[in-house]
Design a protein around this motif. Structure first.
Motif, PDB file in Angstrom:
ATOM      1  N   ALA A  25     -12.425  11.354   6.529  1.00 12.00           N
ATOM      2  CA  ALA A  25     -13.127  10.336   5.740  1.00 12.00           C
ATOM      3  C   ALA A  25     -14.617  10.624   5.876  1.00 12.00           C
ATOM      4  CB  ALA A  25     -12.783   8.936   6.242  1.00 12.00           C
ATOM      5  N   ASP A  85      -8.215   6.208  -0.792  1.00 11.61           N
ATOM      6  CA  ASP A  85      -9.474   5.624  -0.341  1.00 11.61           C
ATOM      7  C   ASP A  85      -9.167   4.754   0.865  1.00 11.61           C
ATOM      8  OD1 ASP A  85     -11.021   6.761  -2.347  1.00 11.61           O
ATOM      9  OD2 ASP A  85     -10.806   5.040  -3.677  1.00 11.61           O
ATOM     10  N   ASP A 114     -17.421   9.775   4.605  1.00 11.94           N
ATOM     11  CA  ASP A 114     -18.452   8.734   4.643  1.00 11.94           C
ATOM     12  C   ASP A 114     -18.427   7.957   5.949  1.00 11.94           C
ATOM     13  OD1 ASP A 114     -19.335   9.363   2.054  1.00 11.94           O
ATOM     14  OD2 ASP A 114     -17.798   8.085   1.162  1.00 11.94           O
ATOM     15  N   ILE A 115     -17.401   8.201   6.778  1.00 10.01           N
ATOM     16  CA  ILE A 115     -17.244   7.476   8.038  1.00 10.01           C
ATOM     17  C   ILE A 115     -17.512   8.384   9.236  1.00 10.01           C
ATOM     18  CG2 ILE A 115     -15.559   6.269   9.491  1.00 10.01           C
ATOM     19  CD1 ILE A 115     -14.328   5.244   6.806  1.00 10.01           C
ATOM     20  N   LEU A 165     -17.172  -0.855   4.015  1.00 13.92           N
ATOM     21  CA  LEU A 165     -17.455   0.506   3.558  1.00 13.92           C
ATOM     22  C   LEU A 165     -16.168   1.149   3.041  1.00 13.92           C
ATOM     23  CD1 LEU A 165     -19.353   3.036   3.409  1.00 13.92           C
ATOM     24  CD2 LEU A 165     -18.548   3.584   5.707  1.00 13.92           C
ATOM     25  N   THR A 187     -10.840   1.615   3.494  1.00 10.14           N
ATOM     26  CA  THR A 187     -11.849   0.573   3.626  1.00 10.14           C
ATOM     27  C   THR A 187     -11.941   0.173   5.089  1.00 10.14           C
ATOM     28  OG1 THR A 187     -11.296  -0.271   1.426  1.00 10.14           O
ATOM     29  CG2 THR A 187     -12.541  -1.743   2.871  1.00 10.14           C
ATOM     30  N   SER A 206     -14.430   4.780   1.654  1.00  7.78           N
ATOM     31  CA  SER A 206     -14.604   6.235   1.680  1.00  7.78           C
ATOM     32  C   SER A 206     -13.374   6.906   1.093  1.00  7.78           C
ATOM     33  CB  SER A 206     -14.796   6.715   3.127  1.00  7.78           C
ATOM     34  OG  SER A 206     -14.891   8.138   3.189  1.00  7.78           O
ATOM     35  N   GLU A 207     -13.595   8.038   0.439  1.00  7.27           N
ATOM     36  CA  GLU A 207     -12.463   8.879   0.072  1.00  7.27           C
ATOM     37  C   GLU A 207     -11.832   9.353   1.368  1.00  7.27           C
ATOM     38  OE1 GLU A 207     -13.819  12.075  -2.381  1.00  7.27           O
ATOM     39  OE2 GLU A 207     -14.148  10.772  -4.103  1.00  7.27           O
ATOM     40  N   CYS A 208     -10.536   9.618   1.341  1.00  7.97           N
ATOM     41  CA  CYS A 208      -9.833   9.944   2.570  1.00  7.97           C
ATOM     42  C   CYS A 208      -8.737  10.963   2.294  1.00  7.97           C
ATOM     43  CB  CYS A 208      -9.221   8.660   3.138  1.00  7.97           C
ATOM     44  SG  CYS A 208      -8.233   8.889   4.613  1.00  7.97           S
TER      45      CYS A 208
END
Length: 115
Positions: free
Chosen positions: A21, A67, A23-24, A51, A69, A53-55
């Motif tokens: 992920a 995605d 963005d994480i 938040l 959350t 993020s694509e995953c």
């Protein structure tokens, strides 16, 4: 910040799964536990609740896209430097849901055989 005491709807499992992920976290994550609706991971930086993020979820040789959350965040004070345990909610697309469930079941069965 939430205290992580959400009401769980799915049984949690300890499985050999990798999660990406970007963005994480900047690296593949190893979840502490996994369910059909989410997982808990430990990350070095505090993300914000909400938040998205694509995953990519890797189970053995299969990769599932979705995605995620961030639904709760809790600081992990027992390690130095301090890290963050976070709860991630995900929903696999309906066309991949059965294959995902089969992959989880296969890994769980293999783990039970090796115990």
């Amino acid at each position: 910040m939430s205290d992580g005491s959400e009401k769980r709807q799915h049984t949690r499992h300890k499985l050999p799964v990798l999660i990406e992920a970007p963005d994480i976290a900047n690296d593949w994550l190893r979840p502490i536990d996994v369910s059909m609706g989410g997982f808990m991971v430990n990350v070095p930086d505090e993300p914000k609740v909400g938040l998205v993020s694509e995953c990519a979820i890797r189970i053995q040789d299969k990769v599932f896209s979705c995605d995620v959350t961030v639904v709760w965040v809790k600081e992990e004070l027992s390690v130095e430097p301090h890290t963050w345990n976070i709860g991630l909610w995900f929903k696999i697309s309906e066309d991949s849901e059965e294959e995902f469930e089969e992959a989880v079941h296969t890994v769980r069965s293999e783990m039970k055989e090796n115990d």
